[in-house]
Scaffold this motif. Structure first.
Motif, PDB file in Angstrom:
ATOM      1  N   LYS A  99      39.479  45.317  67.406  1.00  0.00           N
ATOM      2  CA  LYS A  99      40.241  46.651  67.390  1.00  0.00           C
ATOM      3  C   LYS A  99      39.269  47.534  68.088  1.00  0.00           C
ATOM      4  N   VAL A 100      39.868  48.475  68.888  1.00  0.00           N
ATOM      5  CA  VAL A 100      39.189  49.691  69.399  1.00  0.00           C
ATOM      6  C   VAL A 100      40.068  50.714  69.242  1.00  0.00           C
ATOM      7  N   ILE A 101      39.499  52.111  68.775  1.00  0.00           N
ATOM      8  CA  ILE A 101      40.229  53.245  68.803  1.00  0.00           C
ATOM      9  C   ILE A 101      39.826  54.045  70.088  1.00  0.00           C
ATOM     10  N   VAL A 102      40.872  54.661  70.380  1.00  0.00           N
ATOM     11  CA  VAL A 102      40.760  55.740  71.443  1.00  0.00           C
ATOM     12  C   VAL A 102      41.526  56.969  70.999  1.00  0.00           C
ATOM     13  N   ASN A 103      40.227  58.038  70.680  1.00  0.00           N
ATOM     14  CA  ASN A 103      40.736  59.132  69.874  1.00  0.00           C
ATOM     15  C   ASN A 103      41.232  60.528  70.879  1.00  0.00           C
ATOM     16  N   GLU A 104      41.401  60.122  72.068  1.00  0.00           N
ATOM     17  CA  GLU A 104      42.082  61.206  72.909  1.00  0.00           C
ATOM     18  C   GLU A 104      43.056  60.712  73.954  1.00  0.00           C
ATOM     19  N   THR A 131      35.768  47.651  65.859  1.00  0.00           N
ATOM     20  CA  THR A 131      34.193  47.239  66.499  1.00  0.00           C
ATOM     21  C   THR A 131      33.958  48.159  67.531  1.00  0.00           C
ATOM     22  N   ALA A 132      34.832  49.145  68.246  1.00  0.00           N
ATOM     23  CA  ALA A 132      34.364  50.200  69.044  1.00  0.00           C
ATOM     24  C   ALA A 132      35.300  51.010  68.735  1.00  0.00           C
ATOM     25  N   ILE A 133      34.829  52.172  69.521  1.00  0.00           N
ATOM     26  CA  ILE A 133      35.393  53.441  69.589  1.00  0.00           C
ATOM     27  C   ILE A 133      35.140  54.117  70.914  1.00  0.00           C
ATOM     28  N   MET A 134      36.188  54.784  71.689  1.00  0.00           N
ATOM     29  CA  MET A 134      36.253  55.365  72.657  1.00  0.00           C
ATOM     30  C   MET A 134      36.363  56.948  72.429  1.00  0.00           C
ATOM     31  N   LEU A 135      35.281  57.839  72.523  1.00  0.00           N
ATOM     32  CA  LEU A 135      35.308  58.918  71.983  1.00  0.00           C
ATOM     33  C   LEU A 135      35.142  60.208  72.981  1.00  0.00           C
ATOM     34  N   ASP A 136      36.003  61.305  72.552  1.00  0.00           N
ATOM     35  CA  ASP A 136      35.847  62.533  73.282  1.00  0.00           C
ATOM     36  C   ASP A 136      34.775  63.452  72.422  1.00  0.00           C
ATOM     37  N   THR A 137      34.665  64.814  72.819  1.00  0.00           N
ATOM     38  CA  THR A 137      33.783  65.736  72.233  1.00  0.00           C
ATOM     39  C   THR A 137      34.513  66.443  71.040  1.00  0.00           C
ATOM     40  N   SER A 164      31.644  54.838  72.548  1.00  0.00           N
ATOM     41  CA  SER A 164      31.671  54.811  74.390  1.00  0.00           C
ATOM     42  C   SER A 164      32.321  56.441  74.358  1.00  0.00           C
ATOM     43  N   ARG A 165      31.349  57.203  74.926  1.00  0.00           N
ATOM     44  CA  ARG A 165      31.863  58.623  75.297  1.00  0.00           C
ATOM     45  C   ARG A 165      32.443  58.755  76.455  1.00  0.00           C
ATOM     46  N   THR A 166      33.403  59.478  76.767  1.00  0.00           N
ATOM     47  CA  THR A 166      34.386  59.919  77.789  1.00  0.00           C
ATOM     48  C   THR A 166      33.566  61.045  78.334  1.00  0.00           C
ATOM     49  N   GLY A 167      32.399  60.875  78.862  1.00  0.00           N
ATOM     50  CA  GLY A 167      31.641  62.028  79.366  1.00  0.00           C
ATOM     51  C   GLY A 167      30.131  61.664  79.340  1.00  0.00           C
ATOM     52  N   THR A 168      29.213  62.530  80.023  1.00  0.00           N
ATOM     53  CA  THR A 168      27.959  62.227  80.184  1.00  0.00           C
ATOM     54  C   THR A 168      27.124  62.781  78.616  1.00  0.00           C
ATOM     55  N   GLY A 169      27.386  63.895  78.124  1.00  0.00           N
ATOM     56  CA  GLY A 169      26.628  64.274  76.968  1.00  0.00           C
ATOM     57  C   GLY A 169      26.986  63.492  75.780  1.00  0.00           C
ATOM     58  N   VAL A 170      26.096  63.339  74.814  1.00  0.00           N
ATOM     59  CA  VAL A 170      26.433  62.563  73.651  1.00  0.00           C
ATOM     60  C   VAL A 170      25.840  63.354  72.427  1.00  0.00           C
ATOM     61  N   ASP A 171      25.980  64.668  72.339  1.00  0.00           N
ATOM     62  CA  ASP A 171      25.409  65.562  71.337  1.00  0.00           C
ATOM     63  C   ASP A 171      26.427  65.463  70.269  1.00  0.00           C
ATOM     64  N   ASN A 172      27.712  65.166  70.303  1.00  0.00           N
ATOM     65  CA  ASN A 172      28.321  64.815  69.274  1.00  0.00           C
ATOM     66  C   ASN A 172      28.403  63.527  68.438  1.00  0.00           C
ATOM     67  N   VAL A 173      27.474  62.727  69.164  1.00  0.00           N
ATOM     68  CA  VAL A 173      27.148  61.479  68.205  1.00  0.00           C
ATOM     69  C   VAL A 173      25.664  61.353  67.539  1.00  0.00           C
ATOM     70  N   ASP A 174      25.536  61.153  66.482  1.00  0.00           N
ATOM     71  CA  ASP A 174      24.407  61.035  65.597  1.00  0.00           C
ATOM     72  C   ASP A 174      23.669  59.803  66.597  1.00  0.00           C
ATOM     73  N   VAL A 175      23.000  59.762  67.389  1.00  0.00           N
ATOM     74  CA  VAL A 175      22.236  58.926  68.279  1.00  0.00           C
ATOM     75  C   VAL A 175      21.377  58.071  67.275  1.00  0.00           C
ATOM     76  N   PRO A 176      20.669  58.651  66.825  1.00  0.00           N
ATOM     77  CA  PRO A 176      19.575  58.031  65.912  1.00  0.00           C
ATOM     78  C   PRO A 176      20.233  57.002  64.731  1.00  0.00           C
ATOM     79  N   ALA A 177      21.038  57.826  64.040  1.00  0.00           N
ATOM     80  CA  ALA A 177      21.904  56.986  62.918  1.00  0.00           C
ATOM     81  C   ALA A 177      22.356  55.711  63.712  1.00  0.00           C
TER      82      ALA A 177
END
Length: 321
Positions: free
Chosen positions: A3-8, A43-49, A68-81
């Motif tokens: 399963k994959v979520i698309v949140n936008e 298993t995956a999520i396609m994520l906006d900001t 998977s971010r739909t964009g360049t920036g990933v500052d809305n994702v806790d990357v270390p986590a």
């Protein structure tokens, strides 16, 4: 089937790419509560900001392998986590380059030609008066200062040199000299870029180093006739100090596609200032670019699900890939 979520809301092309390899849980409204309820078996999520994807949310999705971010920036994702949990964080650094560069150049043109103000004055019946304000300035021969000479910064430099015959000076301590285009001048002192540029354009990612980096110490160096453009991230700039400079006549104008508060607060000074132009973090949201970005983000997920290494893994180093 995974399963994959698309949140936008995304293009049918992107959804079709995903549906070849997964069951898609499509939440175009971006409703946070609905997204949270659907996390338990994805298993995956396609994520906006619009959602901050924290470690707590990751723990609600024990089978999560890809964000998977739909964009360049990933500052809305806790990357270390995510890295700690072995989750791939993908982004799409190539898909929006030209589009954001075009938007940046459009802001530069709109600011220096005072288009919004003159349009407003003309519509108020001040046609004869407004054309004699003599506010616009030529771009030909002016100096463009670029902070961050990455994909977008390079495109902005190229377009402004070709279209407007501008001199381009840059500051970027992380690049080698061999990536700098002919005619572009590199400075090792960031302060000199702010001192000399007629327009400063920001193209750096949001990191601990860049957060609130563009404050009084740098902004106060700019010429009163200069303009500031930000299509990077809002929290890089001290917006209150920019407004103070605009009010005091120490800066000619500012064009931002990004703000510290998104969406902005009701009493945002930056939005009320007549010398600013603001767009709603939409520099990459053209018809064409949204399709490219969504399809690339979807393809990254499919690559993982089908056993291939995705192209753009933001936390590749942390995962030792």
């Amino acid at each position: 089937m995974k399963k994959v979520i698309v949140n936008e809301k995304v293009s049918p092309d992107a959804l079709n790419i995903l549906r070849k390899a997964a069951e898609v849980v499509y939440i175009p409204s971006g409703d946070h509560e609905e997204i949270k309820k659907a996390l338990h078996d994805i298993t995956a999520i396609m994520l906006d900001t619009t959602i901050k994807f924290t470690g707590e949310l990751m723990d609600s999705a024990p089978n999560l392998k890809v964000i998977s971010r739909t964009g360049t920036g990933v500052d809305n994702v806790d990357v270390p986590a995510a890295t700690e949990r072995g989750i791939l964080v993908l982004h799409t650094p190539d898909a929006n380059t030209v589009t954001v560069a075009e938007h940046t150049v459009a802001l530069i043109g709109a600011l220096t030609k005072h288009l919004l103000f003159l349009d407003s004055e003309t519509r108020k019946g001040k046609f004869k008066v407004a054309r004699r304000y003599y506010l616009p300035v030529d771009l030909d021969g002016k100096t463009l200062g670029i902070i961050g000479y990455g994909r977008i910064g390079k495109q902005v430099a190229r377009k402004c040199m070709a279209a407007f015959n501008m001199k381009v000076i840059i500051y970027d301590p992380y690049i080698s000299d061999d990536v700098i285009a002919p005619g572009v001048i590199r400075y090792s002192d960031e302060r000199k870029v702010y001192q000399e540029a007629d327009i400063v354009s920001l193209h750096v990612p949001m990191t601990d180093e860049t957060r609130n980096h563009v404050g009084e110490n740098l902004l106060s160096l700019m010429k009163p006739s200069a303009y500031l453009v930000n299509t990077a991230r809002g929290n890089i700039v001290d917006e209150a100090y920019v407004c103070k400079m605009l009010d005091e006549g120490r800066l000619a104008g500012a064009g931002f596609d990004v703000l510290a508060n998104e969406p902005p607060l009701d009493d945002e000074l930056f939005l009320k200032n007549p010398k600013t132009i603001v767009s709603p973090h939409s520099a990459a949201l053209t018809n064409e670019c949204t399709v490219r970005v969504a399809c690339e983000a979807a393809q990254g997920i499919v690559d993982y699900l089908e056993g291939r290494m995705p192209k753009s893994i933001f936390n590749r180093k942390g995962l030792n890939l």
